[in-house]
Design a protein around this motif. Structure first.
Motif, mmCIF file in Angstrom:
data_model
loop_
_atom_site.group_PDB
_atom_site.id
_atom_site.type_symbol
_atom_site.label_atom_id
_atom_site.label_comp_id
_atom_site.label_asym_id
_atom_site.label_seq_id
_atom_site.Cartn_x
_atom_site.Cartn_y
_atom_site.Cartn_z
ATOM 1 N N TYR A 38 0.750 -1.092 0.005
ATOM 2 C CA TYR A 38 -0.115 0.039 0.029
ATOM 3 C C TYR A 38 0.954 1.311 0.082
ATOM 4 C CZ TYR A 38 -3.112 3.641 1.495
ATOM 5 O OH TYR A 38 -3.868 4.751 1.806
ATOM 6 N N GLN A 39 2.031 1.305 0.847
ATOM 7 C CA GLN A 39 2.712 2.547 0.865
ATOM 8 C C GLN A 39 3.652 2.654 -0.326
ATOM 9 O OE1 GLN A 39 2.754 4.783 2.785
ATOM 10 N NE2 GLN A 39 1.559 4.094 4.818
ATOM 11 N N ASN A 40 3.818 1.612 -1.095
ATOM 12 C CA ASN A 40 4.776 1.484 -2.289
ATOM 13 C C ASN A 40 3.820 2.102 -3.348
ATOM 14 O OD1 ASN A 40 7.288 1.337 -3.123
ATOM 15 N ND2 ASN A 40 6.913 -0.685 -4.149
ATOM 16 N N ILE A 41 2.594 2.219 -3.290
ATOM 17 C CA ILE A 41 1.541 2.924 -4.494
ATOM 18 C C ILE A 41 1.427 1.390 -5.211
ATOM 19 C CG2 ILE A 41 0.866 4.429 -5.790
ATOM 20 C CD1 ILE A 41 3.072 6.260 -4.819
ATOM 21 N N GLU A 42 1.132 0.343 -4.628
ATOM 22 C CA GLU A 42 0.924 -0.872 -5.425
ATOM 23 C C GLU A 42 -0.587 -1.370 -5.050
ATOM 24 O OE1 GLU A 42 3.840 -3.770 -6.237
ATOM 25 O OE2 GLU A 42 5.351 -2.423 -5.163
ATOM 26 N N PRO A 43 -1.728 -0.764 -5.300
ATOM 27 C CA PRO A 43 -2.844 -0.927 -4.688
ATOM 28 C C PRO A 43 -3.540 -2.489 -4.930
ATOM 29 C CG PRO A 43 -3.106 0.723 -6.490
ATOM 30 C CD PRO A 43 -1.717 0.543 -6.331
ATOM 31 N N GLU A 44 -3.225 -2.693 -6.364
ATOM 32 C CA GLU A 44 -3.800 -4.121 -6.590
ATOM 33 C C GLU A 44 -2.877 -5.144 -5.760
ATOM 34 O OE1 GLU A 44 -6.463 -4.646 -8.160
ATOM 35 O OE2 GLU A 44 -6.912 -2.883 -9.257
ATOM 36 N N ALA A 45 -1.834 -5.046 -5.552
ATOM 37 C CA ALA A 45 -1.114 -5.922 -4.949
ATOM 38 C C ALA A 45 -1.285 -5.948 -3.381
ATOM 39 C CB ALA A 45 0.462 -5.664 -5.177
ATOM 40 N N SER A 46 -1.589 -4.833 -3.027
ATOM 41 C CA SER A 46 -2.191 -4.596 -1.590
ATOM 42 C C SER A 46 -3.389 -5.225 -1.405
ATOM 43 C CB SER A 46 -2.132 -3.262 -1.183
ATOM 44 O OG SER A 46 -2.554 -2.976 0.332
ATOM 45 N N ARG A 47 -4.469 -5.090 -2.331
ATOM 46 C CA ARG A 47 -5.648 -5.684 -2.178
ATOM 47 C C ARG A 47 -5.533 -7.332 -2.137
ATOM 48 N NH1 ARG A 47 -9.252 -5.415 -5.602
ATOM 49 N NH2 ARG A 47 -11.197 -5.585 -4.105
ATOM 50 N N ALA A 48 -4.865 -7.757 -3.144
ATOM 51 C CA ALA A 48 -4.703 -9.032 -3.330
ATOM 52 C C ALA A 48 -3.897 -9.843 -2.111
ATOM 53 C CB ALA A 48 -3.663 -9.433 -4.669
ATOM 54 N N ALA A 49 -3.022 -9.079 -1.463
ATOM 55 C CA ALA A 49 -2.259 -9.802 -0.268
ATOM 56 C C ALA A 49 -3.257 -9.814 0.982
ATOM 57 C CB ALA A 49 -1.174 -8.859 0.114
ATOM 58 N N ALA A 50 -4.220 -8.540 0.882
ATOM 59 C CA ALA A 50 -5.162 -8.627 2.278
ATOM 60 C C ALA A 50 -6.101 -9.735 2.057
ATOM 61 C CB ALA A 50 -5.816 -7.031 1.867
ATOM 62 N N GLU A 51 -6.543 -9.817 0.767
ATOM 63 C CA GLU A 51 -7.853 -10.800 0.293
ATOM 64 C C GLU A 51 -7.042 -12.351 0.796
ATOM 65 O OE1 GLU A 51 -8.993 -10.199 -3.529
ATOM 66 O OE2 GLU A 51 -10.098 -8.406 -3.124
ATOM 67 N N ARG A 52 -5.783 -12.334 0.689
ATOM 68 C CA ARG A 52 -5.168 -13.849 0.844
ATOM 69 C C ARG A 52 -5.104 -13.830 2.311
ATOM 70 N NH1 ARG A 52 0.255 -15.020 1.406
ATOM 71 N NH2 ARG A 52 0.941 -17.130 1.282
ATOM 72 N N PHE A 53 -4.680 -12.883 2.987
ATOM 73 C CA PHE A 53 -4.732 -12.870 4.295
ATOM 74 C C PHE A 53 -6.090 -13.246 5.102
ATOM 75 C CE2 PHE A 53 -4.590 -11.456 8.715
ATOM 76 C CZ PHE A 53 -3.407 -11.904 9.327
ATOM 77 N N ILE A 54 -7.124 -12.517 4.475
ATOM 78 C CA ILE A 54 -8.347 -12.942 5.150
ATOM 79 C C ILE A 54 -8.734 -14.372 4.864
ATOM 80 C CG2 ILE A 54 -10.829 -12.235 4.726
ATOM 81 C CD1 ILE A 54 -9.649 -9.330 4.220
ATOM 82 N N ARG A 55 -8.585 -14.683 3.830
ATOM 83 C CA ARG A 55 -8.836 -16.158 3.516
ATOM 84 C C ARG A 55 -8.312 -17.158 4.179
ATOM 85 N NH1 ARG A 55 -7.672 -15.594 -1.280
ATOM 86 N NH2 ARG A 55 -5.705 -16.887 -1.459
ATOM 87 N N LEU A 56 -7.021 -16.916 4.455
ATOM 88 C CA LEU A 56 -6.085 -17.783 5.279
ATOM 89 C C LEU A 56 -6.153 -17.811 6.861
ATOM 90 C CD1 LEU A 56 -2.605 -17.694 3.462
ATOM 91 C CD2 LEU A 56 -4.357 -19.419 3.174
ATOM 92 N N HIS A 57 -6.578 -16.556 7.209
ATOM 93 C CA HIS A 57 -6.487 -16.372 8.658
ATOM 94 C C HIS A 57 -7.891 -15.579 8.981
ATOM 95 C CE1 HIS A 57 -2.523 -17.495 8.440
ATOM 96 N NE2 HIS A 57 -2.098 -16.439 7.617
ATOM 97 N N PRO A 58 -8.952 -15.912 8.976
ATOM 98 C CA PRO A 58 -10.232 -15.437 8.954
ATOM 99 C C PRO A 58 -10.410 -15.082 10.572
ATOM 100 C CG PRO A 58 -10.709 -17.577 8.543
ATOM 101 C CD PRO A 58 -9.259 -17.421 8.337
ATOM 102 N N GLN A 59 -10.028 -15.746 11.472
ATOM 103 C CA GLN A 59 -10.057 -15.511 12.732
ATOM 104 C C GLN A 59 -8.881 -14.869 13.512
ATOM 105 O OE1 GLN A 59 -13.040 -16.364 14.000
ATOM 106 N NE2 GLN A 59 -13.842 -17.116 12.150
ATOM 107 N N HIS A 60 -7.973 -14.273 12.870
ATOM 108 C CA HIS A 60 -6.889 -13.609 13.195
ATOM 109 C C HIS A 60 -7.075 -12.496 13.937
ATOM 110 C CE1 HIS A 60 -2.957 -11.522 13.443
ATOM 111 N NE2 HIS A 60 -2.333 -12.785 13.308
#
Length: 328
Positions: free
Chosen positions: A79-101
């Motif tokens: 996100y800070q490196n101005i790569e919004p699509e990569a940031s969204r993909a990483a966030a969605e992956r984290f949510i999918r892998l760790h929904p109860q984190h």
């Protein structure tokens, strides 16, 4: 071999060597050492280097003590490196892998923030351009993602900021629809303009654009000779928004642009001038928003009864506009 070819090859080899050296990370680093170096890069705002180290940490130690934290910080670094699509993909992956984190709400929040800034390119970030006239795809995604955060984690520390951004995004989407309705109105697609105005009134209550939606309905219904509907919309507009620019001492005036901020001098001399000179893009040109708007306009024109269609004026060329038609 010509000297210029030799120099070109040497330059390419040098750039390749530099690129390969920049991406090399010492394989002897332990998990904690790699994590500490990534933290130092984040603190010094060297986000590209931090991304490389966090990716290496995750791939080398996928079940280590810092693996989940590295995934979270990778979302932030993208996100800070101005790569919004990569940031969204990483966030969605984290949510999918760790929904109860316990920090899953952070992933939801940064995902919404990445969509929030996705449509802001170089010009939008540094010049005073009107975002209500730009493609609202990122705004819609951001609103939905913030809504998921607020719904799932109403007590999250990020929920108050998400709610404020949702108010802003809702106002922006309503203003965009008002501009689209006015686009239809200027081109004689009165049925589409009336429908867009009614959509604003029904779906964007408590936004500043509700009055613009009512004004769209009044003018479109008047143009369609649907006087009962026009009078009802006008009465609502007069009762609730007597200061609207379309009203002059209670009387309705036609062709009033939706209310908007004052454009900056850069926009007035560049984007605004081009909007007046250039013809509307064809289906094969322009942004996705332009093509979708043109398609909806064509569909609305085709659906109008023949007896109420307004003859379309021929499109003037930029040369005709520049010479005020004197040389036509």
């Amino acid at each position: 071999m010509p000297m210029k070819h030799i120099l070109l090859i040497a330059l390419m080899v040098l750039l390749t060597a530099c690129a390969s050296n920049r991406g090399v990370i010492d394989e002897s680093l332990s998990e904690s050492e790699l994590y500490q170096q990534a933290q130092q890069d984040l603190e010094s705002r060297n986000y590209a280097a931090a991304i490389e180290k966090l990716q290496a940490l995750e791939s080398r130690y996928p079940f280590g003590r810092y693996a989940q934290q590295a995934q979270l910080e990778l979302i932030y670094a993208y996100y800070q490196n101005i790569e919004p699509e990569a940031s969204r993909a990483a966030a969605e992956r984290f949510i999918r892998l760790h929904p109860q984190h316990p920090n899953a709400d952070y992933a939801y929040y940064i995902r919404g923030m990445a969509s929030f800034t996705r449509d802001q390119g170089v010009f939008e970030r540094f010049l005073p351009l009107d975002m209500t006239r730009r493609d609202p795809g990122g705004a819609r995604d951001s609103f939905n993602e913030f809504a998921q955060l607020v719904s799932r984690y109403p007590d999250s520390r990020y929920a108050p900021d998400a709610r404020l951004r949702m108010v802003y995004l809702r106002n922006l989407l309503a203003a965009y629809d008002a501009h689209v309705g006015h686009f239809y109105l200027k081109r004689g697609a009165y049925v589409a303009a009336a429908n867009r105005g009614r959509y604003i009134v029904e779906n964007f209550q408590q936004t500043p654009s509700v009055s613009d939606g009512l004004a769209l309905m009044v003018e479109a219904y008047q143009r369609l000779a649907l006087n009962d509907l026009a009078d009802a919309a006008l009465l609502t507009l007069q009762s609730n928004y007597p200061e609207h620019p379309s009203l002059n001492n209670g009387e309705f005036r036609h062709h009033v642009e939706p209310r908007q901020r004052q454009a900056g001098w850069v926009e007035s001399m560049t984007v605004g001038a081009l909007d007046k000179l250039l013809t509307p893009p064809t289906v094969a040109e322009g942004s996705m928003m332009d093509r979708e708007m043109q398609r909806q306009y064509n569909d609305a024109v085709a659906s109008l009864p023949r007896e109420i269609r307004v003859p379309q004026q021929p499109q003037r060329s930029w040369w005709s506009r520049l010479t005020f038609g004197l040389l036509d």
